[in-house]
Design an enzyme around this catalytic site. Structure first.
Site, PDB file in Angstrom:
ATOM      1  N   LEU A  68       0.807  -1.215   0.000  1.00  0.00           N
ATOM      2  CA  LEU A  68       0.000   0.000   0.000  1.00  0.00           C
ATOM      3  C   LEU A  68       0.839   1.263   0.000  1.00  0.00           C
ATOM      4  O   LEU A  68       0.419   2.288  -0.535  1.00  0.00           O
ATOM      5  CB  LEU A  68      -0.937   0.015   1.224  1.00  0.00           C
TER       6      LEU A  68
ATOM      7  N   TYR B 168      10.506   4.362   7.625  1.00  0.00           N
ATOM      8  CA  TYR B 168      11.227   3.189   8.117  1.00  0.00           C
ATOM      9  C   TYR B 168      10.358   1.936   8.046  1.00  0.00           C
ATOM     10  O   TYR B 168      10.570   0.984   8.796  1.00  0.00           O
ATOM     11  CB  TYR B 168      11.700   3.416   9.565  1.00  0.00           C
TER      12      TYR B 168
ATOM     13  N   THR C 269       7.179  -0.503   5.563  1.00  0.00           N
ATOM     14  CA  THR C 269       6.381  -0.787   4.377  1.00  0.00           C
ATOM     15  C   THR C 269       5.013  -1.263   4.841  1.00  0.00           C
ATOM     16  O   THR C 269       4.915  -2.070   5.767  1.00  0.00           O
ATOM     17  CB  THR C 269       7.046  -1.873   3.517  1.00  0.00           C
ATOM     18  N   VAL C 270       3.963  -0.760   4.207  1.00  0.00           N
ATOM     19  CA  VAL C 270       2.595  -1.090   4.600  1.00  0.00           C
ATOM     20  C   VAL C 270       1.981  -2.000   3.540  1.00  0.00           C
ATOM     21  O   VAL C 270       2.043  -1.701   2.340  1.00  0.00           O
ATOM     22  CB  VAL C 270       1.740   0.177   4.784  1.00  0.00           C
TER      23      VAL C 270
ATOM     24  N   ASP D 255       3.001  16.284  13.422  1.00  0.00           N
ATOM     25  CA  ASP D 255       3.270  16.131  11.983  1.00  0.00           C
ATOM     26  C   ASP D 255       1.952  16.006  11.224  1.00  0.00           C
ATOM     27  O   ASP D 255       1.796  15.146  10.356  1.00  0.00           O
ATOM     28  CB  ASP D 255       4.153  14.911  11.727  1.00  0.00           C
TER      29      ASP D 255
END
Length: 898
Positions: free
Chosen positions: A17, A22, A24-25, A138
């Site tokens: 996705l 840092y 990965t989805v 953020d």
């Protein structure tokens, strides 16, 4: 949260996705409940430790665990956390609607209904976050996701801070300098994204609840206008705009609401949020009472959290399919990410792909290369993380290139042996300015050069050779082997009618479409432009891709030279030579007004555009012809017109910049090194001329010594022959040495005994009238130093003394035709070294500025060298001690001094 232990084997991993700083989805299915869809964030342990991301992973886990205790519709929920030997796993809510920024890019801007609805959801979610003592720090459209019905869900709590001491110490930072405001506990670490950073973080290095409210105001403005309110050419310019409230709705700007009418209430709301002082900035409770939300019932949570597609009777699929098919991963130009670093070594990822629409982390984006940033210096000064990672560490690093498929490991900008390559390039640009070249000449070279030289070479040949020609001849005597081989390899690939230009970095066939700047014209069209941003470029490419490709007219031969000059020639496919011979100058890579954009540019697939923009002048869309188009060109023409087709264009652009920077460093080094160029310029008092020196041979004179710093002259008693020494000659006279009567008289080329008196006019008449010796002169035992100029300057004499002290006096060889064998001369000199040599202090100075021959000094290293060695430096180490605030003040200070 459930206590049942889970593992990666409980899930079926589907497509990727996105890609975070840092992690990965992945989309994943629960094996036991296949109807449950999750998003699993996979964090590489190796990468987390290597990149010092343990702190942020801990913050995110603890924060999301705290928020998950009371589930809120506007917060991504954390279901499970587990790990294996290689990775950490976060099982999260799946958001099929993607990022809010993607929707904004598709829509351009949101209407007033959507703006109010999204803002109300953000306010309710922020109120929930702040009620738990958490500051997001953020908040931006990239960190807001959409579910299937169009509800907002805030994510990415890796930069969050909390005032709850029950959490990890890394998660909460207290500031003892609190001013007693409504957010009386603030964080003092620099996180966030440049265009959403609050002024209190820049000015006071503090961040509280008001910082999230500031980011909310920036997002409301972006909903209405399509871009953030504060956007500078680089991070420093962006920070300056923030602290000055320099944006279109700011107090110092007049709002033009005639062209596209905007609800004045939303303008008033943004103006009350974007206030420099935190005490004067309205709170979330005051925002809820603003007239803009007069029709919002804040107690009706069901209505507030109704999805936008739900309320309008539209499904997610209908909405997305109804939008134009425009790449949604296009980034706003000049939008720079401050904190994220691309993930590199996550083991579970089989195919690296950047997170969609993530700043500096996307494969389908326009990447800004504004030359005035310097790529490394501009970002390093602000403490930004991405720029500190060299582009060579991974082929998918988007700080340099956005399309990873376009660049294989063989085409990375700087290969592992780049240091040696840089040295070679630097020598090609300025071979006479590299001090480490001097010690290469050893005793063997000198000893061999004497027997090959005949004593009766006619001296008249030296006077007939111009200075420029003799210098180049001498240079080729040292570096001819490598240069000749290189030229042979290059010219072998060309047509016999053409000769290669060694100053060309790359040359190839391209399509070029230029659009001039017109202030009164449309925003962007095929004929003119007066504004550039990602939406305009995306729209232009989507509508006029074939016209920009220019495939039906003619090709151009694009040339990039080592000087940085970029030009092209038209090559009509029908064979019209008139247009082919005309060269069109485009721009120079050193031009500070030149920007480079990468729009899906892929040299392997020959797709996309490389876009060059000369500020308020012209835009060039550069594309590559297909292989079928190239096949129509005669083979000999292709061979003669292409140079360095093994290196891609983007890498060559950066290499040209690097060569120019190296040349600037060499120029700096030449000002402090002992080469003949620096010392050949007249100074006061002037050095003794060549014609006057023979009159002083044998007499004790006071020579002039140069200081290492500025080349000034100081009167110092030295050996009488130091000032008149040829390169690599013996700095002594036979009359001044002990035991000179038994020493061969040819030890000094200009001090001859009565046996050689007859040859003195013959040898000196050939050398004295000329300012540069010829090749014949050098082959008579005198090997040139540095830039092979005559030895009348003091700089070369100083270097001769340095070499004699470091290597021993045996490295010098006589050049007279009556010289006895070199072995005898060398053996005789060892027990009687020259007395003045131990008094010289030049070797210490030379060690300060010289560098190993296999290392190229960068500009930053050069400046640091001088900063550390300068006792009167103006660098304030206390100011630039920590955080964005310190970096901002330091840069502001240096800018004022300029």
């Amino acid at each position: 949260m459930t206590s049942r232990k889970r593992s990666p084997h409980d899930f079926i991993f589907k497509e990727e996705l996105g890609h975070g700083s840092y992690s990965t989805v992945f989309k994943a299915l629960d094996k036991k409940s296949p109807n449950k869809i999750y998003a699993i964030k996979v964090c590489s342990k190796k990468h987390i430790i290597k990149e010092a991301k343990v702190k942020y992973v801990t913050i995110e886990k603890n924060t999301m665990n705290l928020l998950a205790q009371k589930h809120h519709a506007g917060i991504i929920k954390l279901y499970y956390t587990f790990h294996d030997e290689e990775n950490l796993y976060f099982v999260l809510d799946f958001a099929p609607g993607g990022e809010l920024l993607s929707l904004l890019h598709k829509m351009g801007t949101f209407n007033d209904i959507w703006t109010r609805h999204f803002t109300a959801q953000l306010i309710d979610a922020l109120e929930f976050i702040h009620s738990h003592g958490i500051i997001h720090r953020d908040l931006k459209p990239e960190n807001v996701l959409l579910d299937r019905d169009g509800r907002l869900m805030i994510t990415d709590f890796g930069a969050a801070a909390t005032i709850d001491p029950s959490l990890s110490g890394d998660s909460a930072k207290f500031n003892s300098d609190s001013n007693g405001s409504k957010d009386n506990q603030n964080c003092a670490s620099f996180v966030g994204t440049a265009e959403y950073v609050s002024p209190e973080l820049l000015l006071y290095n503090q961040c509280g609840y008001g910082s999230d409210i500031w980011a909310l105001g920036c997002m409301i403005y972006q909903f209405v206008q399509g871009q953030p309110p504060f956007r500078g050419e680089n991070e420093l310019k962006t920070f300056e705009k923030i602290v000055a409230l320099d944006y279109p709705w700011g107090p110092n700007n007049r709002i033009n609401n005639s062209t596209s009418p905007i609800n004045p209430l939303v303008i008033n709301l943004v103006q009350k949020i974007l206030v420099i002082e935190v005490n004067e900035r309205i709170s979330l409770e005051q925002i809820k009472r603003h007239p803009y939300f007069s029709k919002v019932d804040w107690n009706d949570k069901i209505k507030i959290w109704r999805g936008i597609w739900q309320s309008q009777g539209q499904s997610l699929q209908q909405t997305t399919l109804g939008l134009p098919n425009i790449p949604q991963n296009i980034l706003p130009t000049r939008q720079l990410h401050v904190i994220d670093t691309p993930a590199r070594s996550i083991q579970i990822t089989k195919q690296k792909r950047k997170k969609p629409t993530k700043i500096s982390n996307t494969t389908s984006s326009i990447v800004v290369w504004r030359k005035r940033l310097g790529i490394s210096t501009g970002k390093d000064d602000l403490g930004t993380v991405p720029s500190t990672t060299p582009a060579v560490t991974a082929p998918n690093d988007t700080n340099v290139l956005t399309n990873t498929a376009a660049h294989s490991t063989a085409n990375i900008a700087l290969p592992p042996n780049s240091q040696s390559n840089q040295v070679k390039r630097a020598q090609l640009v300025a071979p006479n300015r590299i001090p480490p070249k001097v010690p290469v000449i050893n005793d063997n070279v000198r000893n061999k050069s004497i027997p090959r030289t005949k004593p009766n070479v006619p001296p008249l040949q030296t006077s007939s050779i111009p200075q420029k020609l003799s210098t180049s001849s001498a240079s080729s005597a040292l570096s001819a082997p490598s240069t000749e081989i290189r030229n042979q390899d290059l010219t072998h690939t060309l047509d016999g009618r053409n000769s290669i230009d060694i100053h060309v970095l790359k040359q190839d066939y391209v399509f070029i479409y230029g659009i001039p700047y017109e202030h009164e014209g449309p925003a962007m069209s095929l004929n003119s432009y007066n504004k550039i941003d990602n939406d305009l470029i995306t729209s232009l490419v989507a509508q006029h891709k074939e016209e920009l490709k220019n495939s039906e007219s003619f090709l151009q031969v694009l040339t990039l030279k080592k000087s940085g000059m970029l030009s092209y020639k038209n090559t009509v496919m029908e064979g019209n030579d008139d247009q082919e011979n005309k060269e069109h100058q485009m721009a120079n890579i050193e031009d500070t007004d030149l920007s480079m954009y990468d729009f899906e540019f892929n040299e392997l697939t020959r797709k996309g555009f490389l876009i060059l923009e000369k500020y308020k002048n012209r835009i060039w869309f550069i594309s590559l012809p297909s292989y079928s188009t190239l096949s129509k060109i005669p083979f000999n023409a292709v061979k003669s017109s292409t140079i360095n087709n093994n290196e891609n264009w983007v890498d060559c652009f950066f290499r040209a910049r690097q060569l120019l920077e190296e040349k600037q460093i060499l120029d700096k080094i030449s000002n402090v090194s002992f080469d003949s160029k620096a010392s050949s310029e007249p100074s006061s008092p002037p050095p003794i001329s060549r014609k006057e020196r023979p009159l002083s041979i044998g007499n004790n004179v006071t020579t002039l010594s140069y200081t290492a710093k500025n080349g000034s002259q100081n009167n110092a008693p030295q050996n009488d022959n130091v000032g008149e020494e040829k390169p690599f000659r013996i700095p002594s006279s036979t009359k001044d040495r002990p035991g000179a009567n038994s020493t061969p008289s040819s030890r000094h080329p200009r001090v001859l005994s009565s046996n050689n008196a007859g040859e003195t006019p013959k040898k000196m008449n050939g050398r004295l009238p000329n300012s540069a010796p010829s090749t014949n002169t050098y082959t008579n035992g005198s090997v040139p130093a540095f830039n092979h100029r005559p030895s009348t300057n003091v700089g070369n004499n100083k270097h001769n003394i340095l070499t004699s002290k470091k290597q021993g006096s045996s490295v010098f060889s006589p050049s007279s035709s009556t010289t006895k064998p070199q072995i005898k001369t060398t053996g005789y000199r060892q027990p009687t070294p020259s007395p003045p040599l131990p008094q010289m202090e030049f070797p210490t100075t030379r060690e300060k500025y010289s560098a190993p021959s296999n290392m190229v000094i960068s500009s930053s290293r050069y400046e640091v060298l001088h900063t550390l060695n300068n006792s009167q430096t103006n660098f304030d180490r206390e100011i630039a001690s920590r955080g964005a605030s310190a970096a901002f003040r330091s840069l502001q200070k240096s800018k004022k001094k300029k």
